[in-house]
Design a protein around this motif. Structure first.
Motif, short mmCIF file in Angstrom:
data_model
loop_
_atom_site.label_atom_id
_atom_site.label_comp_id
_atom_site.label_asym_id
_atom_site.label_seq_id
_atom_site.Cartn_x
_atom_site.Cartn_y
_atom_site.Cartn_z
N PHE A 14 45.02 32.18 36.17
CA PHE A 14 44.78 33.39 35.38
C PHE A 14 43.97 33.06 34.13
N ASP A 15 44.32 31.98 33.45
CA ASP A 15 43.58 31.58 32.26
C ASP A 15 42.12 31.32 32.58
N ALA A 16 41.84 30.69 33.71
CA ALA A 16 40.46 30.40 34.11
C ALA A 16 39.70 31.70 34.38
N VAL A 17 40.35 32.65 35.04
CA VAL A 17 39.70 33.95 35.30
C VAL A 17 39.51 34.70 33.99
N ASN A 18 40.51 34.66 33.11
CA ASN A 18 40.39 35.32 31.81
C ASN A 18 39.21 34.79 31.01
N ALA A 19 38.92 33.52 31.14
CA ALA A 19 37.80 32.92 30.39
C ALA A 19 36.46 33.52 30.79
N ALA A 38 52.43 48.13 45.72
CA ALA A 38 52.67 49.26 44.83
C ALA A 38 52.94 48.77 43.41
N GLY A 39 52.30 49.40 42.46
CA GLY A 39 52.49 49.05 41.06
C GLY A 39 51.55 47.99 40.54
N CYS A 40 50.67 47.50 41.40
CA CYS A 40 49.70 46.49 40.96
C CYS A 40 48.65 47.16 40.08
N GLY A 41 48.52 46.69 38.86
CA GLY A 41 47.55 47.26 37.93
C GLY A 41 46.24 46.49 37.89
N LEU A 42 46.09 45.51 38.76
CA LEU A 42 44.88 44.68 38.76
C LEU A 42 43.87 45.22 39.76
N ASP A 43 42.60 45.12 39.41
CA ASP A 43 41.58 45.53 40.37
C ASP A 43 41.40 44.44 41.42
N SER A 44 40.83 44.81 42.53
CA SER A 44 40.72 43.88 43.66
C SER A 44 39.86 42.67 43.35
N LEU A 45 38.84 42.82 42.52
CA LEU A 45 37.98 41.69 42.15
C LEU A 45 38.78 40.66 41.35
N THR A 46 39.62 41.11 40.45
CA THR A 46 40.44 40.19 39.65
C THR A 46 41.45 39.46 40.53
N VAL A 47 42.11 40.19 41.41
CA VAL A 47 43.08 39.55 42.31
C VAL A 47 42.38 38.52 43.18
N THR A 48 41.22 38.88 43.73
CA THR A 48 40.45 37.95 44.56
C THR A 48 40.05 36.71 43.77
N SER A 49 39.60 36.90 42.54
CA SER A 49 39.20 35.77 41.69
C SER A 49 40.37 34.84 41.40
N VAL A 50 41.52 35.42 41.10
CA VAL A 50 42.72 34.61 40.83
C VAL A 50 43.12 33.84 42.09
N PHE A 51 43.13 34.51 43.23
CA PHE A 51 43.51 33.84 44.47
C PHE A 51 42.55 32.69 44.80
#
Length: 97
Positions: A14-19, A38-51
């Motif tokens: 997450f820190d790397a993506v945040n940078a 349900a309840g995920c507030g992250l967009d799909s690009l962010t989730v993909t980047s973190v994964f």
């Protein structure tokens, strides 16, 4: 790898993506944050980047290839997954032969 180490690796991802994000779009990490379902507030690009970052770190730091995109929590639309649950799954996958 234990659950704490896996959770630390996810937090570092997450820190790397945040940078790469503008300050206003950066994420506050919590082990209980919902990453999928349900309840995920992250967009799909962010989730993909973190994964992708998690997969990359597992490969480079632990010599283990893990495919998060074929994980059961992504193929079941009714399932919710937190960062802590991802850490447990990563730990279990890391221990597989």
């Amino acid at each position: 790898m234990n659950e704490t180490a896996a959770l630390t690796l996810i937090h570092q991802s997450f820190d790397a993506v945040n940078a790469t994000l503008p300050a206003a779009e950066r994420l506050s990490f919590s082990p209980d944050m919902i990453l999928a379902g349900a309840g995920c507030g992250l967009d799909s690009l962010t989730v993909t980047s973190v994964f992708f970052e998690v997969e990359s770190r597992l490969a480079s730091e632990h010599g283990r290839s893990v495919d998060l995109f074929s994980a059961p929590f992504l193929t079941d639309p009714g399932q919710t997954m937190t960062a802590r649950q991802l850490a447990v799954w990563v730990m279990q996958e890391r221990l597989r032969p």
